[in-house]
Design a protein around this motif. Sequence first.
Motif, PDB file in Angstrom:
ATOM      1  N   LYS A 133       0.875  -1.178   0.000  1.00  0.00           N
ATOM      2  CA  LYS A 133       0.000   0.000   0.000  1.00  0.00           C
ATOM      3  C   LYS A 133       0.903   1.216   0.000  1.00  0.00           C
ATOM      4  O   LYS A 133       2.058   1.119   0.438  1.00  0.00           O
ATOM      5  CB  LYS A 133      -0.906   0.009   1.230  1.00  0.00           C
ATOM      6  CG  LYS A 133      -0.160  -0.058   2.541  1.00  0.00           C
ATOM      7  CD  LYS A 133      -1.055  -0.454   3.698  1.00  0.00           C
ATOM      8  CE  LYS A 133      -1.366  -1.923   3.688  1.00  0.00           C
ATOM      9  NZ  LYS A 133      -2.366  -2.361   4.615  1.00  0.00           N
ATOM     10  N   PRO A 134       0.439   2.340  -0.485  1.00  0.00           N
ATOM     11  CA  PRO A 134       1.320   3.504  -0.498  1.00  0.00           C
ATOM     12  C   PRO A 134       1.559   4.078   0.903  1.00  0.00           C
ATOM     13  O   PRO A 134       0.636   4.139   1.716  1.00  0.00           O
ATOM     14  CB  PRO A 134       0.588   4.519  -1.381  1.00  0.00           C
ATOM     15  CG  PRO A 134      -0.811   4.045  -1.472  1.00  0.00           C
ATOM     16  CD  PRO A 134      -0.832   2.580  -1.172  1.00  0.00           C
ATOM     17  N   VAL A 135       2.798   4.457   1.137  1.00  0.00           N
ATOM     18  CA  VAL A 135       3.163   5.163   2.367  1.00  0.00           C
ATOM     19  C   VAL A 135       3.704   6.533   1.932  1.00  0.00           C
ATOM     20  O   VAL A 135       4.644   6.600   1.131  1.00  0.00           O
ATOM     21  CB  VAL A 135       4.263   4.420   3.159  1.00  0.00           C
ATOM     22  CG1 VAL A 135       4.641   5.204   4.424  1.00  0.00           C
ATOM     23  CG2 VAL A 135       3.826   3.010   3.524  1.00  0.00           C
ATOM     24  N   TYR A 136       3.103   7.593   2.444  1.00  0.00           N
ATOM     25  CA  TYR A 136       3.569   8.945   2.142  1.00  0.00           C
ATOM     26  C   TYR A 136       4.288   9.470   3.377  1.00  0.00           C
ATOM     27  O   TYR A 136       3.696   9.524   4.459  1.00  0.00           O
ATOM     28  CB  TYR A 136       2.388   9.851   1.790  1.00  0.00           C
ATOM     29  CG  TYR A 136       1.695   9.393   0.525  1.00  0.00           C
ATOM     30  CD1 TYR A 136       2.151   9.801  -0.721  1.00  0.00           C
ATOM     31  CD2 TYR A 136       0.608   8.523   0.580  1.00  0.00           C
ATOM     32  CE1 TYR A 136       1.539   9.359  -1.889  1.00  0.00           C
ATOM     33  CE2 TYR A 136      -0.009   8.072  -0.579  1.00  0.00           C
ATOM     34  CZ  TYR A 136       0.460   8.501  -1.812  1.00  0.00           C
ATOM     35  OH  TYR A 136      -0.146   8.055  -2.960  1.00  0.00           O
ATOM     36  N   VAL A 137       5.552   9.827   3.208  1.00  0.00           N
ATOM     37  CA  VAL A 137       6.361  10.271   4.343  1.00  0.00           C
ATOM     38  C   VAL A 137       6.621  11.764   4.201  1.00  0.00           C
ATOM     39  O   VAL A 137       7.157  12.215   3.183  1.00  0.00           O
ATOM     40  CB  VAL A 137       7.709   9.509   4.390  1.00  0.00           C
ATOM     41  CG1 VAL A 137       8.502   9.921   5.625  1.00  0.00           C
ATOM     42  CG2 VAL A 137       7.495   8.000   4.365  1.00  0.00           C
ATOM     43  N   PHE A 171       8.444   9.948  -0.511  1.00  0.00           N
ATOM     44  CA  PHE A 171       8.893  10.977   0.442  1.00  0.00           C
ATOM     45  C   PHE A 171       8.634  12.382  -0.090  1.00  0.00           C
ATOM     46  O   PHE A 171       8.857  12.664  -1.259  1.00  0.00           O
ATOM     47  CB  PHE A 171      10.408  10.848   0.685  1.00  0.00           C
ATOM     48  CG  PHE A 171      10.774   9.731   1.613  1.00  0.00           C
ATOM     49  CD1 PHE A 171      10.793   8.414   1.175  1.00  0.00           C
ATOM     50  CD2 PHE A 171      11.100   9.990   2.936  1.00  0.00           C
ATOM     51  CE1 PHE A 171      11.124   7.381   2.032  1.00  0.00           C
ATOM     52  CE2 PHE A 171      11.430   8.956   3.801  1.00  0.00           C
ATOM     53  CZ  PHE A 171      11.446   7.652   3.353  1.00  0.00           C
ATOM     54  N   VAL A 172       8.195  13.235   0.816  1.00  0.00           N
ATOM     55  CA  VAL A 172       8.184  14.681   0.550  1.00  0.00           C
ATOM     56  C   VAL A 172       9.089  15.275   1.614  1.00  0.00           C
ATOM     57  O   VAL A 172       8.904  15.002   2.807  1.00  0.00           O
ATOM     58  CB  VAL A 172       6.761  15.271   0.693  1.00  0.00           C
ATOM     59  CG1 VAL A 172       6.794  16.786   0.598  1.00  0.00           C
ATOM     60  CG2 VAL A 172       5.826  14.675  -0.357  1.00  0.00           C
ATOM     61  N   ALA A 193       3.131  22.097  -2.123  1.00  0.00           N
ATOM     62  CA  ALA A 193       2.785  21.942  -3.548  1.00  0.00           C
ATOM     63  C   ALA A 193       2.936  20.472  -3.938  1.00  0.00           C
ATOM     64  O   ALA A 193       2.085  19.904  -4.640  1.00  0.00           O
ATOM     65  CB  ALA A 193       3.681  22.826  -4.402  1.00  0.00           C
ATOM     66  N   GLN A 194       3.991  19.861  -3.464  1.00  0.00           N
ATOM     67  CA  GLN A 194       4.228  18.454  -3.783  1.00  0.00           C
ATOM     68  C   GLN A 194       3.141  17.560  -3.175  1.00  0.00           C
ATOM     69  O   GLN A 194       2.691  16.600  -3.794  1.00  0.00           O
ATOM     70  CB  GLN A 194       5.577  18.052  -3.214  1.00  0.00           C
ATOM     71  CG  GLN A 194       6.439  17.302  -4.190  1.00  0.00           C
ATOM     72  CD  GLN A 194       7.744  16.907  -3.529  1.00  0.00           C
ATOM     73  OE1 GLN A 194       8.359  17.733  -2.876  1.00  0.00           O
ATOM     74  NE2 GLN A 194       8.132  15.665  -3.686  1.00  0.00           N
ATOM     75  N   ILE A 195       2.735  17.908  -1.957  1.00  0.00           N
ATOM     76  CA  ILE A 195       1.670  17.139  -1.289  1.00  0.00           C
ATOM     77  C   ILE A 195       0.381  17.231  -2.097  1.00  0.00           C
ATOM     78  O   ILE A 195      -0.310  16.237  -2.293  1.00  0.00           O
ATOM     79  CB  ILE A 195       1.460  17.664   0.158  1.00  0.00           C
ATOM     80  CG1 ILE A 195       2.644  17.221   1.031  1.00  0.00           C
ATOM     81  CG2 ILE A 195       0.145  17.188   0.742  1.00  0.00           C
ATOM     82  CD1 ILE A 195       2.721  17.927   2.361  1.00  0.00           C
ATOM     83  N   GLY A 196       0.089  18.421  -2.583  1.00  0.00           N
ATOM     84  CA  GLY A 196      -1.115  18.615  -3.402  1.00  0.00           C
ATOM     85  C   GLY A 196      -1.088  17.683  -4.608  1.00  0.00           C
ATOM     86  O   GLY A 196      -2.099  17.043  -4.935  1.00  0.00           O
ATOM     87  N   ARG A 197       0.064  17.574  -5.245  1.00  0.00           N
ATOM     88  CA  ARG A 197       0.175  16.714  -6.431  1.00  0.00           C
ATOM     89  C   ARG A 197       0.052  15.239  -6.044  1.00  0.00           C
ATOM     90  O   ARG A 197      -0.639  14.468  -6.690  1.00  0.00           O
ATOM     91  CB  ARG A 197       1.512  16.961  -7.150  1.00  0.00           C
ATOM     92  CG  ARG A 197       1.604  18.348  -7.819  1.00  0.00           C
ATOM     93  CD  ARG A 197       2.778  18.427  -8.767  1.00  0.00           C
ATOM     94  NE  ARG A 197       4.068  18.388  -8.080  1.00  0.00           N
ATOM     95  CZ  ARG A 197       4.714  19.458  -7.619  1.00  0.00           C
ATOM     96  NH1 ARG A 197       4.167  20.659  -7.751  1.00  0.00           N
ATOM     97  NH2 ARG A 197       5.883  19.339  -7.026  1.00  0.00           N
ATOM     98  N   LEU A 198       0.722  14.862  -4.951  1.00  0.00           N
ATOM     99  CA  LEU A 198       0.746  13.453  -4.547  1.00  0.00           C
ATOM    100  C   LEU A 198      -0.622  12.975  -4.040  1.00  0.00           C
ATOM    101  O   LEU A 198      -1.068  11.884  -4.380  1.00  0.00           O
ATOM    102  CB  LEU A 198       1.758  13.249  -3.410  1.00  0.00           C
ATOM    103  CG  LEU A 198       3.194  12.972  -3.789  1.00  0.00           C
ATOM    104  CD1 LEU A 198       4.019  12.838  -2.518  1.00  0.00           C
ATOM    105  CD2 LEU A 198       3.304  11.703  -4.628  1.00  0.00           C
ATOM    106  N   ALA A 199      -1.248  13.809  -3.219  1.00  0.00           N
ATOM    107  CA  ALA A 199      -2.525  13.398  -2.613  1.00  0.00           C
ATOM    108  C   ALA A 199      -3.593  13.245  -3.677  1.00  0.00           C
ATOM    109  O   ALA A 199      -4.516  12.451  -3.539  1.00  0.00           O
ATOM    110  CB  ALA A 199      -2.964  14.397  -1.552  1.00  0.00           C
TER     111      ALA A 199
END
Length: 200
Positions: A133-137, A171-172, A193-199
């Motif tokens: 599953k994806p893990v966003y750090v 990772f962000v 900005a990166q979180i917006g793209r990833l989420a």
Amino acid sequence: MKTLLQLNTSLFSEQGQSTRLAQRFVEIWRTLNSENSVIVRDLAKDPAPHLTAERFQAFLAPAEERSTEQQAVVAYSDGLIDELRRADVIVLGLPMYNFGVPSTLKAYFDHVARVDVTFRYAENGPVGLLADKPVYVLATRGGAYRGTSKDTQTLYVQDFFNFLGISDIRFVYAEGLNLGPERQHASLAEAEAQIGRLAA
Ligand SMILES: Cc1cc2nc3c(=O)[nH]c(=O)nc-3n(C[C@H](O)[C@H](O)[C@H](O)COP(=O)(O)O)c2cc1C
């Protein structure tokens, strides 16, 4: 129904920079997944105990031979593992403290790495037993270490989740947060900005 597990590891709980970035991710994710459930585990408010020989023995003892105390230790660990299993997505707020991961995260990892529960030994080495599953750090740091030997976190966190069978780790980084207000502002803005793209 999608489930997200948010692991906060900042000493400062909701006020932590890593928690705020994790929160930002979760807010966007919620708007995109109307049927959702979010489990928040705050390891500053509710830390896993240090692993001791007694606790480790409880993990190894056959279920039918466990004392009441050992049953409680295993039930606690099972609860943490159940959250990992239920999650479709994991979001980890990860500050750097004294060149490493928060000690609360290490204690948590020590309670979810369980032989024949979350990994098993096979002929060619260990095999993870959790579904991928994806893990966003969301990694926050006072200094800037990404891509250098001082980044002791990235490989460690990646390796740990890989060990349990989870390979999709993203990772962000928000680095240089203690290197002056301009750097801090730019770094947090870029991370958001990166979180917006990833989420999305
Ligand atoms: C106890 C402590 C130790 C820290 N050690 C480091 C460190 O080794 N390297 C670094 O770049 N920043 C270090 N910092 C700065 C934090 O990584 C930075 O402020 C980060 O944004 C904190 O995230 P948080 O607000 O989510 O806790 C440290 C901060 C604290 C409170």
